[in-house]
Structure formats: C-alpha cells, structure tokens
Design a protein around this motif. Structure first.
Motif, PDB file in Angstrom:
ATOM      1  N   ILE A   5     -64.105  15.848  35.730  1.00 24.54           N
ATOM      2  CA  ILE A   5     -64.191  16.866  36.783  1.00 24.54           C
ATOM      3  C   ILE A   5     -65.406  17.758  36.524  1.00 24.54           C
ATOM      4  CG2 ILE A   5     -62.970  18.793  37.880  1.00 24.54           C
ATOM      5  CD1 ILE A   5     -61.562  16.060  38.225  1.00 24.54           C
ATOM      6  N   PRO A   6     -66.274  17.940  37.529  1.00 27.87           N
ATOM      7  CA  PRO A   6     -67.437  18.817  37.322  1.00 27.87           C
ATOM      8  C   PRO A   6     -67.028  20.288  37.275  1.00 27.87           C
ATOM      9  CG  PRO A   6     -67.332  18.146  39.606  1.00 27.87           C
ATOM     10  CD  PRO A   6     -66.231  17.400  38.891  1.00 27.87           C
ATOM     11  N   THR A   7     -67.860  21.084  36.672  1.00 27.26           N
ATOM     12  CA  THR A   7     -67.575  22.511  36.512  1.00 27.26           C
ATOM     13  C   THR A   7     -67.170  23.204  37.818  1.00 27.26           C
ATOM     14  OG1 THR A   7     -69.053  22.593  34.614  1.00 27.26           O
ATOM     15  CG2 THR A   7     -68.501  24.693  35.648  1.00 27.26           C
ATOM     16  N   PRO A   8     -67.858  22.963  38.960  1.00 29.19           N
ATOM     17  CA  PRO A   8     -67.461  23.675  40.181  1.00 29.19           C
ATOM     18  C   PRO A   8     -66.034  23.374  40.665  1.00 29.19           C
ATOM     19  CG  PRO A   8     -69.646  22.736  40.437  1.00 29.19           C
ATOM     20  CD  PRO A   8     -69.077  22.187  39.164  1.00 29.19           C
ATOM     21  N   LEU A   9     -65.435  22.274  40.207  1.00 33.94           N
ATOM     22  CA  LEU A   9     -64.075  21.924  40.641  1.00 33.94           C
ATOM     23  C   LEU A   9     -63.019  22.188  39.575  1.00 33.94           C
ATOM     24  CD1 LEU A   9     -64.806  18.566  42.504  1.00 33.94           C
ATOM     25  CD2 LEU A   9     -64.549  20.856  43.470  1.00 33.94           C
ATOM     26  N   ARG A  10     -63.426  22.680  38.442  1.00 35.19           N
ATOM     27  CA  ARG A  10     -62.456  22.911  37.357  1.00 35.19           C
ATOM     28  C   ARG A  10     -61.505  24.057  37.639  1.00 35.19           C
ATOM     29  NH1 ARG A  10     -66.520  21.844  32.429  1.00 35.19           N
ATOM     30  NH2 ARG A  10     -66.981  19.706  33.057  1.00 35.19           N
ATOM     31  N   SER A  11     -61.803  24.867  38.643  1.00 39.86           N
ATOM     32  CA  SER A  11     -60.843  25.908  39.010  1.00 39.86           C
ATOM     33  C   SER A  11     -59.559  25.268  39.547  1.00 39.86           C
ATOM     34  CB  SER A  11     -61.442  26.855  40.051  1.00 39.86           C
ATOM     35  OG  SER A  11     -61.775  26.151  41.233  1.00 39.86           O
ATOM     36  N   TYR A  12     -59.649  24.039  40.034  1.00 40.50           N
ATOM     37  CA  TYR A  12     -58.456  23.315  40.506  1.00 40.50           C
ATOM     38  C   TYR A  12     -57.674  22.708  39.348  1.00 40.50           C
ATOM     39  CZ  TYR A  12     -60.376  23.655  45.187  1.00 40.50           C
ATOM     40  OH  TYR A  12     -60.862  24.137  46.376  1.00 40.50           O
ATOM     41  N   THR A  13     -58.386  22.138  38.371  1.00 41.02           N
ATOM     42  CA  THR A  13     -57.719  21.386  37.302  1.00 41.02           C
ATOM     43  C   THR A  13     -57.544  22.183  36.015  1.00 41.02           C
ATOM     44  OG1 THR A  13     -59.796  20.497  36.434  1.00 41.02           O
ATOM     45  CG2 THR A  13     -58.696  19.224  38.175  1.00 41.02           C
ATOM     46  N   GLY A  14     -58.454  23.119  35.765  1.00 39.93           N
ATOM     47  CA  GLY A  14     -58.416  23.862  34.514  1.00 39.93           C
ATOM     48  C   GLY A  14     -58.927  23.062  33.328  1.00 39.93           C
ATOM     49  N   ARG A  15     -59.370  21.839  33.575  1.00 41.91           N
ATOM     50  CA  ARG A  15     -59.833  20.965  32.486  1.00 41.91           C
ATOM     51  C   ARG A  15     -61.010  20.116  32.942  1.00 41.91           C
ATOM     52  NH1 ARG A  15     -54.018  18.760  31.793  1.00 41.91           N
ATOM     53  NH2 ARG A  15     -54.999  17.108  32.988  1.00 41.91           N
ATOM     54  N   ARG A  16     -61.770  19.649  31.982  1.00 44.69           N
ATOM     55  CA  ARG A  16     -62.917  18.776  32.242  1.00 44.69           C
ATOM     56  C   ARG A  16     -62.467  17.352  32.527  1.00 44.69           C
ATOM     57  NH1 ARG A  16     -66.036  15.085  29.486  1.00 44.69           N
ATOM     58  NH2 ARG A  16     -68.248  15.092  30.026  1.00 44.69           N
ATOM     59  N   GLU A  17     -61.417  16.901  31.881  1.00 41.82           N
ATOM     60  CA  GLU A  17     -60.959  15.522  32.013  1.00 41.82           C
ATOM     61  C   GLU A  17     -59.486  15.498  32.373  1.00 41.82           C
ATOM     62  OE1 GLU A  17     -60.337  12.156  28.763  1.00 41.82           O
ATOM     63  OE2 GLU A  17     -62.473  12.568  29.110  1.00 41.82           O
ATOM     64  N   VAL A  18     -59.143  14.708  33.393  1.00 38.95           N
ATOM     65  CA  VAL A  18     -57.756  14.598  33.824  1.00 38.95           C
ATOM     66  C   VAL A  18     -57.403  13.119  33.976  1.00 38.95           C
ATOM     67  CG1 VAL A  18     -57.740  16.830  34.995  1.00 38.95           C
ATOM     68  CG2 VAL A  18     -58.353  14.775  36.282  1.00 38.95           C
TER      69      VAL A  18
END
Length: 87
Positions: A5-18
């Motif tokens: 997951i790129p930095t701009p979308l990490r507000s959704y996941t809270g993590r770099r890798e899902v």
C-alpha cells in the motif's frame, strides 16, 4: 497474497503491507475494500477502470486491466503517479 500500500492510502490500512485474496485484480481490490472501506474507490472508478494516476504491478510487471488473473503467491504493488516540482 501480499499487497503493498502506498503512503497516500495508508490512512485506510494503517500498514504498508496487507493480505488480500482474489482470482483477479478486481477481486483483490474488492477484498481490500471489504477490509478497508473506501480504499477501492481511490484506485478504480465507478466503471471499474483504473484511475489514471494509479499504477498496479504484479510480481514486478505492470498490469493494465483489473481483470488480470492472480494467484495466491502473487505480490501486488499499488503505485500512485508522481507529478509536480521543478527540474
């Protein structure tokens, strides 16, 4: 499979890798949206087309269609386009 997951979308996941599952890129994006509501709409539009400012790579190869088949061991990377600045 792993999804980066790129930095701009990490507000959704809270993590770099899902982790996500699906037989196609569209199915993986649907699974991601189930786990992280709102994420899918940021990368594909209402007609299920990839947004022009986002690129997808599967095992290092560019993917141009959400119907691209995937396997459980694949690695998906979402990359936002970069623009602006001066040379």
């Amino acid at each position: 499979m792993k999804v980066i997951i790129p930095t701009p979308l990490r507000s959704y996941t809270g993590r770099r890798e899902v982790e996500a599952s699906g037989a196609t890129l569209a199915a993986v994006l649907a699974d991601l949206d189930r786990q992280y509501p709102g994420l899918r709409f940021r990368v594909v539009d209402e007609q299920d087309r990839m947004r022009p400012h986002v690129r997808f790579f599967v095992n290092g190869d560019a993917v141009l269609d959400v119907s691209h088949p995937l396997g459980p061991a694949d690695r998906v990377v979402i990359v936002p386009a970069l623009s602006g600045g001066r040379l």
